[in-house]
Design an enzyme around this catalytic site. Structure first.
Site, PDB file in Angstrom:
ATOM      1  N   ASN A  13       1.351 -11.268  -3.804  1.00  0.00           N
ATOM      2  CA  ASN A  13       0.787  -9.893  -4.013  1.00  0.00           C
ATOM      3  C   ASN A  13       2.045  -9.058  -3.459  1.00  0.00           C
ATOM      4  OD1 ASN A  13      -0.577  -7.658  -3.986  1.00  0.00           O
ATOM      5  ND2 ASN A  13      -2.118  -8.185  -2.380  1.00  0.00           N
ATOM      6  N   LYS A  15       1.849  -5.641  -3.310  1.00  0.00           N
ATOM      7  CA  LYS A  15       1.069  -4.597  -2.851  1.00  0.00           C
ATOM      8  C   LYS A  15       1.922  -3.482  -3.576  1.00  0.00           C
ATOM      9  CE  LYS A  15      -0.959  -7.230   0.840  1.00  0.00           C
ATOM     10  NZ  LYS A  15      -1.537  -7.234   2.018  1.00  0.00           N
ATOM     11  N   HIS A 105      -9.721  -7.134  -3.349  1.00  0.00           N
ATOM     12  CA  HIS A 105      -8.725  -7.421  -2.034  1.00  0.00           C
ATOM     13  C   HIS A 105      -9.280  -6.647  -1.121  1.00  0.00           C
ATOM     14  CE1 HIS A 105      -5.275  -7.141   0.505  1.00  0.00           C
ATOM     15  NE2 HIS A 105      -4.884  -8.323   0.052  1.00  0.00           N
ATOM     16  N   GLU A 107      -8.123  -4.528   0.921  1.00  0.00           N
ATOM     17  CA  GLU A 107      -7.337  -3.482   0.819  1.00  0.00           C
ATOM     18  C   GLU A 107      -7.869  -2.321   0.020  1.00  0.00           C
ATOM     19  OE1 GLU A 107      -3.061  -4.525   0.813  1.00  0.00           O
ATOM     20  OE2 GLU A 107      -3.448  -5.410   2.677  1.00  0.00           O
ATOM     21  N   GLU A 175      -9.432 -14.403   2.518  1.00  0.00           N
ATOM     22  CA  GLU A 175      -8.388 -13.671   3.269  1.00  0.00           C
ATOM     23  C   GLU A 175      -9.097 -13.102   4.591  1.00  0.00           C
ATOM     24  OE1 GLU A 175      -4.588 -12.723   0.778  1.00  0.00           O
ATOM     25  OE2 GLU A 175      -6.115 -10.893   0.485  1.00  0.00           O
ATOM     26  N   GLY A 181      -1.290  -9.060   7.376  1.00  0.00           N
ATOM     27  CA  GLY A 181      -0.226  -8.504   7.897  1.00  0.00           C
ATOM     28  C   GLY A 181       0.045  -8.376   9.379  1.00  0.00           C
ATOM     29  N   SER A 221      -1.018 -13.646   6.455  1.00  0.00           N
ATOM     30  CA  SER A 221       0.065 -14.036   7.456  1.00  0.00           C
ATOM     31  C   SER A 221       0.687 -15.495   7.123  1.00  0.00           C
ATOM     32  CB  SER A 221      -0.149 -13.915   8.895  1.00  0.00           C
ATOM     33  OG  SER A 221      -0.224 -12.370   9.256  1.00  0.00           O
TER      34      SER A 221
HETATM   35  O1  LIG Z   1      -2.758 -10.508  -0.701  1.00  0.00           O
HETATM   36  C1  LIG Z   1      -2.083 -10.823   0.386  1.00  0.00           C
HETATM   37  C2  LIG Z   1      -2.908 -10.550   1.739  1.00  0.00           C
HETATM   38  O2  LIG Z   1      -3.090  -9.311   1.981  1.00  0.00           O
HETATM   39  C3  LIG Z   1      -2.105 -11.331   2.700  1.00  0.00           C
HETATM   40  O3  LIG Z   1      -0.809 -10.652   3.426  1.00  0.00           O
HETATM   41  P1  LIG Z   1       0.217 -11.051   4.366  1.00  0.00           P
HETATM   42  O4  LIG Z   1       0.847 -12.286   3.802  1.00  0.00           O
HETATM   43  O5  LIG Z   1       1.064  -9.915   4.437  1.00  0.00           O
HETATM   44  O6  LIG Z   1      -0.602 -11.176   5.538  1.00  0.00           O
END
Ligand SMILES: O=C[C@H](O)COP(=O)(O)O
Length: 263
Positions: A13, A15, A105, A107, A175, A181, A221
């Site tokens: 992803n 983002k 998601h 977010e 998640e 993150g 992460s």
């Molecule tokens: O969509 C992915 C997740 O929000 C995980 O993000 P991350 O790997 O940066 O922790």
């Protein structure tokens, strides 16, 4: 207990990162790097989730170079068409040959106030256009303390499945919000505990066959150094990767997790 025939899925992803020109260079390099490393795309599927403005470029590249990569949108509208400024319909994503779409998601849930009802409507919209929804669920640190690890993800999944029938092809991504993150991933045990509860929920709502075939991803992460631990768990079928999906070496190492677990 049914034999596990689920093909692992590693999904990146992006983002709000990489414009359409950067996307072309990135996808080309990723495909070459995996090909050079001898990655077998039939044993582990790879998908990328670029911003909407990149999707046409990614589609053209994937089709022209016959790249064995899947791709999809990071969100979708609940609506078919009309006066919904800024929205992108499932039909538009399907017309760009997206196979998948991320829905719910954290977010989107926190920054855009997406409720369980909105998530369910998006899942229905995606399925109507033969997109496979990747339904994201997960608890915050406060939820974890108040309700334990599985209660919120299970409730979110039940709500998201409101309009889903047992013929649907879906993917679930667990998640934990506190792991996204933060650099602090869940442990493989924690991920397995919730993934097992989510699979039980799938069996209750959609039947055992659907539960057996549905892939459940872990996200939060994920890196090359920790992917193997997650992939050893019986109910974890892949990863939804954020930050590390923007680094070709790191993402390739996650995709090639079999190397680390000696599979
Ligand atoms: O969509 C992915 C997740 O929000 C995980 O993000 P991350 O790997 O940066 O922790």
């Amino acid at each position: 207990m049914a034999v596990n025939t689920r093909v692992p899925l590693i999904a990146g992803n992006w983002k709000m990162n990489l414009d359409h020109l950067q996307a072309i260079a990135f996808v080309q390099k990723l495909a070459w790097s995996l090909k050079d490393a001898g990655h077998d795309f039939t044993s582990t599927e790879v998908a990328v989730f670029p911003p909407f403005t990149d999707l046409r470029s990614v589609q053209t590249l994937v089709a022209a170079d016959k790249l064995p990569l899947a791709y999809g949108g990071q969100d979708v509208s609940t609506q078919e068409s009309g006066a919904y400024t800024g929205e992108i319909s499932a039909a538009f994503l399907a017309a760009l040959e997206c196979q998948y779409v991320l829905i719910g998601h954290s977010e989107r849930r926190t920054l855009h106030n997406e409720t369980d009802e909105v998530v369910a409507a998006k899942v229905t919209a995606a399925l109507k256009h033969n997109l496979v929804p990747i339904i994201c669920v997960g608890e915050t640190a406060a939820d974890l303390e108040l309700h334990g690890p599985s209660a919120v993800p299970v409730a979110q999944l039940k709500a998201a499945l409101a309009g889903v029938d047992n013929a649907a092809d879906i993917v679930v991504a667990y998640e934990p919000v506190w792991a996204i993150g933060s650099g602090q991933a869940a442990t493989p045990d924690q991920a397995e505990q919730v993934a097992a509860a989510l699979r039980l929920t799938l069996a209750e709502v959609l039947g055992q066959d659907v539960a057996d075939k549905t892939r459940i991803l872990y996200g939060g992460s994920v890196k090359g150094v920790n992917i193997a631990g997650f992939m050893k768990e019986p109910n974890v079928d892949g990863a939804l990767v954020g930050g590390a999906s923007l680094d070709i070496t790191e993402f390739s190492s996650i995709v090639r997790f079999q190397k680390h677990v000696g599979l």
